[in-house]
Write an enzyme that holds these catalytic residues in place. Structure first.
Site, PDB file in Angstrom:
ATOM      1  N   TYR A   1       0.820  -1.219   0.000  1.00  0.00           N
ATOM      2  CA  TYR A   1       0.000   0.000   0.000  1.00  0.00           C
ATOM      3  C   TYR A   1       0.857   1.274   0.000  1.00  0.00           C
ATOM      4  CZ  TYR A   1      -3.956  -3.057   1.185  1.00  0.00           C
ATOM      5  OH  TYR A   1      -4.905  -4.045   1.177  1.00  0.00           O
TER       6      TYR A   1
ATOM      7  N   LYS B   1       3.741 -15.275   1.658  1.00  0.00           N
ATOM      8  CA  LYS B   1       3.625 -16.010   0.390  1.00  0.00           C
ATOM      9  C   LYS B   1       5.053 -16.310  -0.071  1.00  0.00           C
ATOM     10  CE  LYS B   1       1.028 -17.505  -3.071  1.00  0.00           C
ATOM     11  NZ  LYS B   1       0.253 -18.732  -2.929  1.00  0.00           N
TER      12      LYS B   1
ATOM     13  N   ASP C   1      -2.772 -18.093   1.167  1.00  0.00           N
ATOM     14  CA  ASP C   1      -3.940 -18.788   0.613  1.00  0.00           C
ATOM     15  C   ASP C   1      -4.393 -19.899   1.548  1.00  0.00           C
ATOM     16  OD1 ASP C   1      -1.430 -19.764  -0.042  1.00  0.00           O
ATOM     17  OD2 ASP C   1      -1.995 -20.535  -2.003  1.00  0.00           O
TER      18      ASP C   1
ATOM     19  N   ASP D   1      -5.014  -6.940   5.930  1.00  0.00           N
ATOM     20  CA  ASP D   1      -6.264  -6.248   5.605  1.00  0.00           C
ATOM     21  C   ASP D   1      -7.350  -7.280   5.295  1.00  0.00           C
ATOM     22  OD1 ASP D   1      -8.058  -4.326   4.892  1.00  0.00           O
ATOM     23  OD2 ASP D   1      -7.002  -3.650   3.095  1.00  0.00           O
TER      24      ASP D   1
ATOM     25  N   ASP E   1     -10.475  -8.993   8.100  1.00  0.00           N
ATOM     26  CA  ASP E   1     -11.912  -8.931   7.788  1.00  0.00           C
ATOM     27  C   ASP E   1     -12.528 -10.329   7.779  1.00  0.00           C
ATOM     28  OD1 ASP E   1     -11.947  -6.234   7.625  1.00  0.00           O
ATOM     29  OD2 ASP E   1     -12.843  -6.130   5.625  1.00  0.00           O
TER      30      ASP E   1
END
Ligand code: NAD
Length: 354
Positions: free
Chosen positions: A142, A187, A219, A243, A247
């Site tokens: 980001y 990852k 994943d 992020d 959630d």
């Protein structure tokens, strides 16, 4: 011990849930040697209305000089049409930057009493859930170099040793106060930045021999959260993965009105706020669930003020109130008797041990 708390009620239900939370804090600290002094500051839509900008300088100076910041929520339709630099949400980004808050802690707690709100199969959450998702907040993709032209665009994902080490320390320290297990999500099978992430998380782990560390690809982590969520204690991850996973973890608990959060930096100064927004649809109607903010205050006592006993007292009182059947509308089953915002707070206070 005296502590200065900067209070930012904000907009919508923000001032309502903050007022109730202060009632709980006052009750919890009464008769103890802990004294909390509150100073209110403007931020968000109300600040735009009063002083013409979402984050007044006075708020930045006041919060920096405090021991902790307790925030309600900001934003609302009234300010939605303003230009991007005048958005109420800029106040949050501005505060995180000004206070150097690089770690976002989001506990996803499913109380067994509310397990029917959970979208997962009951046998997966029979003992409730208590996961802490720790997201790196000021680095990663980001904030990396980015650009676009007519037909392409790119974003850069870069993490450096100091950014990884400081968030890893927060994760291991938090795990020491919990079940002593850290899952670092990356990852690393594909991304160089993840390989570096792994290297420094492992280096920091050496300082915390009591904590078990395991690594998981993002994943797989997304899948494991809905397959077998009870395996997690602390999840630590970068900005974008965090992020998304925070959630997902929040959704497992069923209600947004129950979720607290903390943003921490290098010092003990932190910002504590509910995960939910200003809920303009229910503002001023005594419908807001105050528990997310009350539990954010418990996190404040634990992480910024070092008052674990007071924090536990508040968390226990919330647990007992729920066991007693206290429900605001958002967490009630159809037909169940519901409490107002004030009554829910009364129920928490009534269940607090002195
Ligand atoms: P929201 O979280 O405010 O509301 C979503 C839904 O959840 C609404 O139906 C609301 O009534 C309900 N809800 C939220 N909190 C609740 C509570 N404590 N008790 C009972 N029900 C609750 O999200 P939104 O509607 O997308 O956003 C409303 C405003 O809040 C927007 O201006 C948005 O930008 C802002 N917002 C602010 C923050 C923040 O201050 N950290 C976070 C998210 C959204």
């Amino acid at each position: 011990m005296k502590f200065n708390i900067a209070v930012i009620p904000g907009d919508g239900i923000g001032p309502e849930v903050i007022a109730e939370t202060i009632r709980v804090l006052d009750y919890a600290t009464k008769g103890t040697d802990v004294e909390l002094n509150y100073t209110s500051y403007l931020a968000g839509g109300c600040a735009i209305d009063e002083v013409g900008k979402p984050l007044p300088e006075e708020t930045v100076v006041g919060t920096k000089a405090s021991d902790a910041v307790l925030l309600g929520a900001v934003g609302g339709e009234k300010w939605d049409t303003l230009g991007s630099d005048m958005r109420p949400e800029n106040a949050l980004l501005g505060l995180r930057g000004a206070l150097g808050l690089f770690a976002n802690l989001r506990p996803a707690v499913l109380f067994p009493q509310l397990s029917e709100a959970c979208p997962l199969k009951p046998e997966l959450v029979k003992d409730g859930l208590d996961i802490l998702v720790l997201r790196e907040l000021t680095g990663g993709i980001y904030f990396g170099e980015k650009d676009r032209d007519e037909t392409s665009g790119y974003d850069t994902l870069k993490y450096s040793d100091y950014e990884i080490k400081r968030i890893a320390h927060v994760a291991f320290k938090a795990a020491m106060k919990r079940d002593k297990k850290v899952t670092s999500v990356d990852k690393a099978n594909v991304l160089e930045s993840s390989r570096v992430w792994r290297k420094y998380v492992e280096e920091v782990a050496l300082d915390y021999p009591e904590v078990t560390l395991n690594h998981m690809y993002v994943d797989n982590a997304a899948m494991q959260l809905v397959r077998y969520p009870e395996q997690f204690d602390v999840i630590v991850t970068g900005n974008m993965f965090g992020d998304i996973l925070s959630d997902e973890a929040a959704m497992i608990t069923g209600s947004i009105g129950m979720l607290p959060s903390a943003s921490l930096g290098d010092t003990t100064l932190g910002m504590y706020e509910p995960v939910h927004g200003s809920a303009p649809d229910i503002a001023g109607q005594e419908l807001a669930n105050p528990l997310a903010t009350i539990m954010s205050a418990a996190m404040m006592l634990k992480y910024s003020l070092g008052q674990d006993d007071l924090a536990n007292k508040i968390e226990k009182a919330v647990d007992k109130a729920l066991t007693d059947g206290a429900r605001t509308k958002d967490i009630a089953l159809p037909g169940e008797l519901t409490l107002t915002t004030t009554q829910m707070t009364d129920a928490v206070i009534a269940n607090m041990e002195k």
